[in-house]
Scaffold this motif. Sequence first.
Motif, mmCIF file in Angstrom:
data_model
loop_
_atom_site.group_PDB
_atom_site.id
_atom_site.type_symbol
_atom_site.label_atom_id
_atom_site.label_comp_id
_atom_site.label_asym_id
_atom_site.label_seq_id
_atom_site.Cartn_x
_atom_site.Cartn_y
_atom_site.Cartn_z
ATOM 1 N N HIS A 77 84.268 91.291 -75.260
ATOM 2 C CA HIS A 77 82.953 90.949 -75.799
ATOM 3 C C HIS A 77 81.941 91.929 -75.218
ATOM 4 N N PRO A 78 81.609 92.981 -75.957
ATOM 5 C CA PRO A 78 80.702 94.011 -75.422
ATOM 6 C C PRO A 78 79.266 93.503 -75.386
ATOM 7 N N SER A 79 78.411 94.245 -74.716
ATOM 8 C CA SER A 79 76.999 93.895 -74.686
ATOM 9 C C SER A 79 76.428 93.980 -76.102
ATOM 10 N N VAL A 80 75.469 93.094 -76.357
ATOM 11 C CA VAL A 80 74.802 93.042 -77.662
ATOM 12 C C VAL A 80 73.311 93.159 -77.374
ATOM 13 N N GLY A 81 72.728 94.265 -77.767
ATOM 14 C CA GLY A 81 71.319 94.491 -77.443
ATOM 15 C C GLY A 81 71.146 94.496 -75.932
ATOM 16 N N GLU A 82 70.242 93.667 -75.426
ATOM 17 C CA GLU A 82 70.000 93.629 -73.981
ATOM 18 C C GLU A 82 70.889 92.614 -73.281
ATOM 19 N N SER A 83 71.672 91.845 -74.054
ATOM 20 C CA SER A 83 72.552 90.846 -73.443
ATOM 21 C C SER A 83 73.821 91.521 -72.939
ATOM 22 N N PRO A 84 74.293 91.131 -71.752
ATOM 23 C CA PRO A 84 75.478 91.793 -71.188
ATOM 24 C C PRO A 84 76.801 91.405 -71.844
ATOM 25 N N GLY A 85 76.787 90.697 -72.937
ATOM 26 C CA GLY A 85 78.026 90.313 -73.607
ATOM 27 C C GLY A 85 78.437 88.913 -73.199
ATOM 28 N N LYS A 86 79.346 88.359 -73.974
ATOM 29 C CA LYS A 86 79.731 86.951 -73.813
ATOM 30 C C LYS A 86 80.523 86.726 -72.538
ATOM 31 N N GLU A 87 80.134 85.701 -71.802
ATOM 32 C CA GLU A 87 80.867 85.237 -70.622
ATOM 33 C C GLU A 87 81.566 83.941 -71.008
ATOM 34 N N GLU A 88 82.863 83.860 -70.747
ATOM 35 C CA GLU A 88 83.645 82.711 -71.229
ATOM 36 C C GLU A 88 84.402 82.040 -70.099
ATOM 37 N N THR A 89 84.293 80.715 -70.045
ATOM 38 C CA THR A 89 85.168 79.943 -69.164
ATOM 39 C C THR A 89 86.165 79.178 -70.030
ATOM 40 N N PHE A 90 87.454 79.368 -69.735
ATOM 41 C CA PHE A 90 88.510 78.647 -70.441
ATOM 42 C C PHE A 90 89.043 77.541 -69.538
ATOM 43 N N ARG A 91 88.988 76.304 -70.022
ATOM 44 C CA ARG A 91 89.496 75.167 -69.249
ATOM 45 C C ARG A 91 90.619 74.511 -70.043
ATOM 46 N N GLU A 156 86.266 75.851 -74.247
ATOM 47 C CA GLU A 156 85.604 77.112 -73.931
ATOM 48 C C GLU A 156 84.120 76.860 -73.736
ATOM 49 N N PHE A 157 83.606 77.228 -72.569
ATOM 50 C CA PHE A 157 82.176 77.132 -72.261
ATOM 51 C C PHE A 157 81.666 78.558 -72.117
ATOM 52 N N SER A 158 80.651 78.935 -72.873
ATOM 53 C CA SER A 158 80.264 80.347 -72.855
ATOM 54 C C SER A 158 78.806 80.548 -73.199
ATOM 55 N N THR A 159 78.386 81.790 -73.065
ATOM 56 C CA THR A 159 77.127 82.209 -73.656
ATOM 57 C C THR A 159 77.329 82.292 -75.168
ATOM 58 N N THR A 160 76.278 82.627 -75.864
ATOM 59 C CA THR A 160 76.323 82.614 -77.327
ATOM 60 C C THR A 160 77.510 83.407 -77.887
ATOM 61 N N SER A 161 78.094 82.891 -78.973
ATOM 62 C CA SER A 161 79.208 83.564 -79.653
ATOM 63 C C SER A 161 78.689 84.397 -80.806
ATOM 64 N N THR A 162 79.026 85.657 -80.788
ATOM 65 C CA THR A 162 78.749 86.521 -81.934
ATOM 66 C C THR A 162 80.076 87.180 -82.278
ATOM 67 N N ASP A 163 80.966 86.362 -82.906
ATOM 68 C CA ASP A 163 82.356 86.772 -83.116
ATOM 69 C C ASP A 163 82.471 88.133 -83.782
ATOM 70 N N GLU A 164 81.530 88.404 -84.687
ATOM 71 C CA GLU A 164 81.624 89.648 -85.463
ATOM 72 C C GLU A 164 81.425 90.881 -84.587
ATOM 73 N N ARG A 165 80.931 90.689 -83.334
ATOM 74 C CA ARG A 165 80.744 91.818 -82.433
ATOM 75 C C ARG A 165 81.957 92.053 -81.529
ATOM 76 N N ASP A 166 82.936 91.120 -81.561
ATOM 77 C CA ASP A 166 84.110 91.266 -80.693
ATOM 78 C C ASP A 166 84.862 92.557 -81.027
ATOM 79 N N VAL A 167 85.413 93.174 -79.990
ATOM 80 C CA VAL A 167 86.172 94.410 -80.179
ATOM 81 C C VAL A 167 87.640 94.125 -79.889
#
Lengths: 182, 182
Positions: A77-91, A156-167
């Motif tokens: 999950h790369p950075s998007v604009g000024e956001s450092p990219g999605k942070e994900e916790t998998f439980r 999954e607990f995370s910052t905002t999801s922008t799936d279309e930006r995933d690499v």
Amino acid sequence: MLTREELGAAKERAAAVLGEAGIVLTPAEIDAIEVADFGLSRLDEIGLEIVVYVNTERVCAKELVLFPRQTCPEHRHPSVGESPGKEETFRCRRGVVYLYTEGEPAPNPACRPPEPDAGAFTVWHEIELRPGQQHTVPPNTLHWFQAGDEGAIVSEFSTTSTDERDVFTDSRIGRATVVRDA
Amino acid sequence: MLTREELGAAKERAAAVLGEAGIVLTPAEIDAIEVADFGLSRLDEIGLEIVVYVNTERVCAKELVLFPRQTCPEHRHPSVGESPGKEETFRCRRGVVYLYTEGEPAPNPACRPPEPDAGAFTVWHEIELRPGQQHTVPPNTLHWFQAGDEGAIVSEFSTTSTDERDVFTDSRIGRATVVRDA
């Protein structure tokens, strides 16, 4: 690409898995279960069933269902604009999930990816998650995961999801599932 | 203030409630259950039992246990530095929870707060949440909640938690629970 029948069957199956685990969904949430085949048309091997509880500009929470040995392919999950990219916790909630990330490779990994020779699975640091165990994947870090033989439920607990930006490592992958009528 | 015995009993009770709902915790998580009496020493009326799954600078996820008719007192999450304040989604998993926020007051609210005349409960827009239902509270918005007669389990998905910055309507409240030996 999935047929409408495949899509419907996967939704029903995922809803049943969640119901058996005591996770209550509304009828609208069941209807909205996302079935991701990553454009590869091999859902049982490479795919994911997703309930999105909430996805705002700041926070996202999902329930992921993995059928037995189903794999979510390698991506970051790369950075998007000024956001450092999605942070994900998998439980892990049910079953076992093997999470692979950047780091020391496992000498004898518990999983074999689909098409092991295609070069689409490059990180092999293994984290085994059983119910009650969790791991946080930092932004822009390669990862993929596969359920054990009984399948798995993962919150999954995370910052905002922008799936279309995933690499994705596999350049053939498209994140949007295409559904055809027959 | 709680005695060690009261603290231990509340933890055990909360762990049992979660266990009955099929929510698996590790022994370390059970030991770390936070019992909040908000400094009022009336835990059964005004209190909350909390499992913090994750709380990073960006994302927080918790499981909240409310015993029957237990109340989380009215508060808001103001902005902290450049952050607009905590945004919270409450998802009911078991039981019923009545969430009160700013807005049109309910003509016949389902809850009666502890000490109704003390002026510490000022918002009365009622949102009833049953399993599978959820509501997102925007930053800096007054809210409080109470479980129904059977208690409740509520998942909270939010931006980072900085509990010590919360602003409670009841000025007697201190967010940290003080434990005494006897």
